[in-house]
Design an enzyme around this catalytic site. Structure first.
Site, mmCIF file in Angstrom:
data_model
loop_
_atom_site.group_PDB
_atom_site.id
_atom_site.type_symbol
_atom_site.label_atom_id
_atom_site.label_comp_id
_atom_site.label_asym_id
_atom_site.label_seq_id
_atom_site.Cartn_x
_atom_site.Cartn_y
_atom_site.Cartn_z
ATOM 1 N N ASP A 64 46.671 60.271 31.629
ATOM 2 C CA ASP A 64 48.045 60.970 32.315
ATOM 3 C C ASP A 64 47.697 61.587 31.216
ATOM 4 O OD1 ASP A 64 49.669 61.603 32.979
ATOM 5 O OD2 ASP A 64 50.845 60.473 31.677
ATOM 6 N N ASP A 100 51.579 56.511 30.346
ATOM 7 C CA ASP A 100 52.892 56.149 29.257
ATOM 8 C C ASP A 100 53.628 55.770 30.181
ATOM 9 O OD1 ASP A 100 54.490 58.624 28.649
ATOM 10 O OD2 ASP A 100 52.992 58.904 30.568
ATOM 11 N N ASP A 136 52.880 55.733 36.461
ATOM 12 C CA ASP A 136 51.830 55.554 36.558
ATOM 13 C C ASP A 136 51.268 53.886 36.570
ATOM 14 O OD1 ASP A 136 50.763 57.985 35.615
ATOM 15 O OD2 ASP A 136 51.690 57.601 33.431
#
Length: 730
Positions: free
Chosen positions: A406, A599, A603
Site C-alpha cells: 500500500d 497499515d 487493507d
C-alpha cells in the site's frame, strides 16, 4: 488447546489467520516461566488458532517460555517438569557429583585398586548413574501409558541399563551423564533464545492507580473498566490503553516499537499500555479493558506463534515418530540375526553393538535443535520489532518473489505536509504563508491542518474575521485587514480571479491563494515518502524480490509519481479495497508467491488473501493484528527486508543442523553396527551432535540483521564465547 481425547479435535484444529484473545488477561507470570511445560497436542497444523475452544483452569497452555523441545512428539518431558535430578534449584549439582564419581571410578579402575571390585564397583557407578539417570528412567516409564513409548528416554534407559547388565558400568554412566548435560545446555539455549520475547512480559504493569469518586485506589489492571480514569506517575508504565486527558506528555515507547526517541502526546491523543510516562503526573481515560489492550493482543499473538510449526518442523515430528521404533527394531535384529549367520557368535558382543546403535540413533539433535532454531528466528525478529505469528511464516517469507505494498502509511508517512511554497510576483513566501496560515486556522480540513502546522507561530495572533467556508472550494475571510481566498482553483474561478494556467498541471494537492482579488501564489501539500522507503525497495530487490508493486487508493497521478521516486516496478492508483484484492489474486494466479504490506483496516481483506500478510504499525489497528501473519511494530518499511534476512538465516541454520545430524549419525551408526564404534563414539554422535546443533541454533540470536551482508545474507556479529554466557484536494 484441543483436548486429545475429544471427538471434536479436528474441528478445533483450523487454519484461520486469527488469534484467540479471550484468555490473555488470565495469563500470569508464573505460567510464563522456563518451568512452564508446553503441551504438544494440537499444534501440528500451520495457522492453528484457539477459536472455538478454551483453556480450563489446570490445563497448561503453550506459552512463551515453555520449552521449545516440548513442542514435538517423541520428546515429552513426562509430567511437564524438566528437572534433571533431585538437585532442587541447582540443576548442575548432581550431574557434577556424578562426574566426580565417574572420573574417580575410572582412576580406580586404571590403577587397579584392590578393593574397587565386584559390588563396591557396581555400587560406586550405580550411585553415579542414579544421580543423573533416575529422572530419565522415570520419564520413560511414565510415557508408556500415554502410548508415547518410542522416545529418547526409552532409548537412553535401554542402552545404559544394558551397559550395566554386561558390566560396562563407566560407559553406562557416561552416556547418561553426557545426555543430562546436553539437556541442561539445551535448557540454557532455549531460555536465551526466548529472552527477547519474554521481555515483552515486563511491559505489562502489575498494578494501576485508579481515580474513583475523587479518591485514588491501587488495583490490579484486570479490575479496571472502560471509562475509568487512571493516574500515571513519571517513570511508571501505562497499564491500559486510553486517551490522554491533559497534555502534552512525553512517553518512552521503546518497549513496544524498538524506537528510542520519546513520543509527545497531546490531550485527546491515544496512549497505549506499555508506554512509559517520562515527565509529569498524567491522567488517562481508559478505552480498553486489560485483555483488549493492543499489548495483550500482541502477547497473545506471539504466544500462539509457538504452536504454528513450519513444514520442516512438521516433517521432523512425523519422521521421529516413525524413525524411533524402526531403530529399536533394528537394534533387536542386530542382536538376533547374527546368531544365525555368524559362526563365532557371542551374545555379549552383539548386545553391546545394539546398545551402541540405540545411543547413536537417538534423534535429540533433530527434535531439539530444529524447534529451537525456528524459535530463535521468532525471538530475533521480535528483538527487531517484527512479530511472526508462527514459524511457518518464517519459511513463507523466505520463499517470496513478489512484494505488494500500500502507499499511504506504508511507504509514505500518511500525514499531509507542505512540500512547496510558490508566491506570486510582489509577494514573498513569509507573507503568503502568514495570510493563508491565519485563515486556515479556522478550518478543520486535513490540508488546512498541514498548512497551519507548516506556518507555525507566524499565524498566531493575526486578526481573522468574516470567515466563510465554501464547501468543496475552500475558505474566504478578512485577514489582517486584507481579503484572502485560500482553496482550490475552483474557488478562484468562482470569484473571477485569474491564475497562471500551469497551476492546473500540478499533480499534488494544492492550496491556491488570492489577496485583495489578485492571484497571490500556491502551496503544494503532499504525503511525503518515509525516510527508509527508497532503501526498502533497494534492499528487497537486492534480496531476490523480482517484482515490487504499489497499490493505492490515492489518485493515479500521485501514485505514479511516488512509484517513480522510489524506484518501484509497477504501480496502480485510484483503487478500492476490492480492486487491490483483484490485483493480488491476479499475481497469485500467475504463480507468484507474494506478501502484501498494508497499515489500515481497509487493507485487511488483501492482507488475508496474500501468502504472507504484513501489517505496518500493528499497535494502531486491531484488524491488522488479527488478520496479518507478520506485524511490524514500527512504521519502517525497511523491516520487511530485515524479516526476509531473519527468515533466510533461520532456514540456513535449521538445515545445517539437519544435515549435520544425518551425516554424523549415519557414519557412526554404520561403524557401531560393524563393531568399530564404542559407547564413547556413540556419546559424541548423540550428545555431541545435539550440542553442536544447539550452539549453531543459538547463532540466530547473535546475528546482525540491520544491514544486508554480501549477497543480502545476514552478517554475523563477532562471536563471544561461550554463547550462553551473556546475555486530497478541496
Amino acid at each position: 488447546m484441543p483436548d486429545p481425547t475429544s471427538s471434536n479435535t479436528d474441528e478445533e484444529l483450523n487454519t484461520a489467520k486469527q488469534v484467540q484473545l479471550e484468555n490473555v488477561g488470565a495469563l500470569t507470570r508464573e505460567q510464563l516461566t522456563p518451568d512452564a511445560a508446553a503441551n504438544p497436542e494440537g499444534h501440528d497444523v500451520p495457522g492453528h488458532d484457539h477459536t472455538g475452544h478454551h483453556h480450563p483452569a489446570g490445563k497448561k497452555m503453550v506459552d512463551l517460555a515453555g520449552k521449545a523441545a516440548d513442542e514435538h512428539a517423541g520428546h515429552d518431558h513426562g509430567d511437564g517438569e524438566h528437572d534433571h535430578g533431585p538437585a532442587g534449584d541447582n540443576p548442575y549439582l548432581w550431574p557434577g557429583v556424578s562426574l566426580v564419581l565417574l572420573l574417580s571410578g575410572l582412576a580406580l579402575d586404571y590403577f587397579d585398586v584392590a578393593w574397587f571390585t565386584d559390588y563396591v564397583r557396581l555400587g560406586w557407578y550405580g550411585v553415579a548413574f542414579l544421580l543423573v539417570g533416575w529422572k530419565v528412567i522415570r520419564s520413560a516409564l511414565q510415557s508408556i501409558p500415554s502410548g508415547n513409548i518410542f522416545n529418547e528416554f526409552l532409548l537412553m534407559s535401554i542402552a545404559t541399563l544394558g551397559a550395566f547388565a554386561i558390566g560396562e558400568y563407566p560407559e553406562g554412566v557416561a552416556v547418561m551423564l553426557f545426555y543430562t548435560v546436553g539437556e541442561l545446555f539445551q535448557d540454557a539455549a532455549v531460555n536465551r533464545a526466548k529472552r527477547s520475547i519474554r521481555a515483552l512480559l515486563e511491559i505489562q504493569a502489575t498494578e494501576v492507580t485508579v481515580i474513583r469518586d475523587g479518591q485514588t485506589v491501587v488495583l490490579d489492571p484486570k479490575q479496571v473498566v472502560v471509562g475509568d480514569t487512571i493516574e500515571v506517575k513519571p517513570g511508571e508504565k501505562v497499564a491500559l490503553d486510553g486517551t490522554l486527558t491533559k497534555g502534552p506528555a512525553s512517553f518512552n515507547t521503546a518497549a513496544l516499537t524498538g524506537e528510542s526517541v520519546p513520543q509527545t502526546k497531546q490531550a485527546g491523543e491515544v496512549v497505549l499500555a506499555g508506554m512509559v510516562n517520562l515527565e509529569s503526573l498524567i491522567q488517562v481515560a481508559v478505552t480498553a479493558t486489560y485483555q483488549d489492550t493492543k499489548l495483550a493482543k500482541i502477547l497473545a499473538m506471539v504466544q500462539d506463534a509457538v504452536g504454528r510449526k513450519a513444514k520442516t518442523q512438521q516433517f521432523i515430528t512425523r519422521f521421529a515418530k516413525v524413525y524411533t521404533p524402526i531403530v529399536v527394531a533394528l537394534a533387536v535384529l542386530l542382536v538376533l540375526v547374527p546368531y544365525f549367520v555368524v559362526d563365532d557368535y557371542v551374545f555379549r558382543t552383539w548386545l553391546y553393538r545394539a546398545l551402541v546403535f540405540l545411543v547413536i540413533s537417538c534423534p535429540c539433535a533433530l527434535v531439539i535443535s530444529i524447534p529451537l532454531g525456528y524459535f530463535g528466528g521468532i525471538g530475533a525478529a521480535s528483538k527487531n520489532g517484527i512479530l511472526f505469528k508462527g514459524s511457518n511464516f518464517l519459511d513463507l517469507m523466505r520463499e517470496l518473489d513478489t512484494v505488494v505494498m500500500d502507499k499511504t502509511g506504508t511507504l509514505t508517512q500518511g500525514v499531509f505536509a507542505v512540500q512547496q511554497v510558490q508566491p506570486a510576483a510582489g509577494l514573498d513566501a513569509p507573507q503568503l504563508l502568514r495570510l493563508v496560515g491565519a485563515l486556515e486556522t479556522k478550518s478543520t480540513h486535513p490540508i488546512a491542518k498541514a498548512v497551519v502546522l507548516h506556518v507555525g507561530a507566524a499565524a498566531t495572533g493575526v486578526p481573522v474575521e468574516n470567515v466563510e467556508e465554501i464547501s468543496g472550494h475552500g475558505m474566504r475571510g478578512r485577514v489582517d485587514g486584507r481579503d484572502v481566498l485560500a482553496g482550490n482553483t475552483k474557488l478562484l474561478t468562482k470569484f473571477s480571479v485569474a491564475y497562471p494556467p500551469e497551476v492546473d498541471q500540478i499533480v499534488d494537492s494544492i492550496v491556491v491563494a488570492a489577496v485583495d482579488g489578485q492571484y497571490a501564489g500556491y502551496l503544494t501539500v503532499a504525503d511525503a515518502p518515509k525516510e527508509d522507503a527508497v532503501r526498502t525497495v533497494q534492499e528487497l530487490r537486492a534480496d531476490g524480490i523480482t517484482k515490487i508493486v504499489m497499490l493505492s487508493g490515492d489518485k493515479d497521478s500521485i501514485t505514479q509519481r511516488v512509484a517513480k521516486e522510489l524506484g518501484i516496478d509497477e504501480a496502480h492508483g485510484g483503487l478500492l479495497p476490492e480492486d487491490k484484492a483483484r490485483y493480488v489474486q491476479q499475481y497469485k494466479d500467475g504463480g507468484r508467491k507474494l506478501a502484501f504490506v498494508g497499515d489500515g483496516v481497509n487493507d485487511a481483506p488483501v492482507v488475508a488473501l496474500a501468502d504472507v500478510g504484513i501489517a505496518m504499525g500493528g499497535l494502531g489497528s486491531d484488524a491488522t493484528i488479527e488478520t496479518a501473519d507478520v506485524v511490524i511494530q514500527t512504521d519502517h518499511p525497511s523491516k520487511i527486508a530485515t524479516a526476509r534476512r531473519i527468515a533466510r538465516a533461520t532456514h540456513a541454520v535449521v538445515w545445517q543442523n539437519i544435515w549435520l545430524a544425518f551425516i554424523v549419525k549415519g557414519i557412526v551408526l554404520i561403524l557401531g553396527a560393524g563393531g568399530l564404534a564404542t559407547m564413547w563414539e556413540a556419546v559424541f554422535a548423540d550428545v555431541g551432535v545435539a550440542l553442536l546443533a544447539i550452539l549453531n541454533a543459538v547463532r540466530i540470536q547473535r546475528m546482525d540483521y540491520a544491514t544486508p551482508g554480501t549477497g543480502g545474507t545476514p552478517r554475523a556479529r563477532r562471536p563471544r564465547w561461550p554463547p550462553c554466557a551473556r546475555k486530497t484536494s478541496r
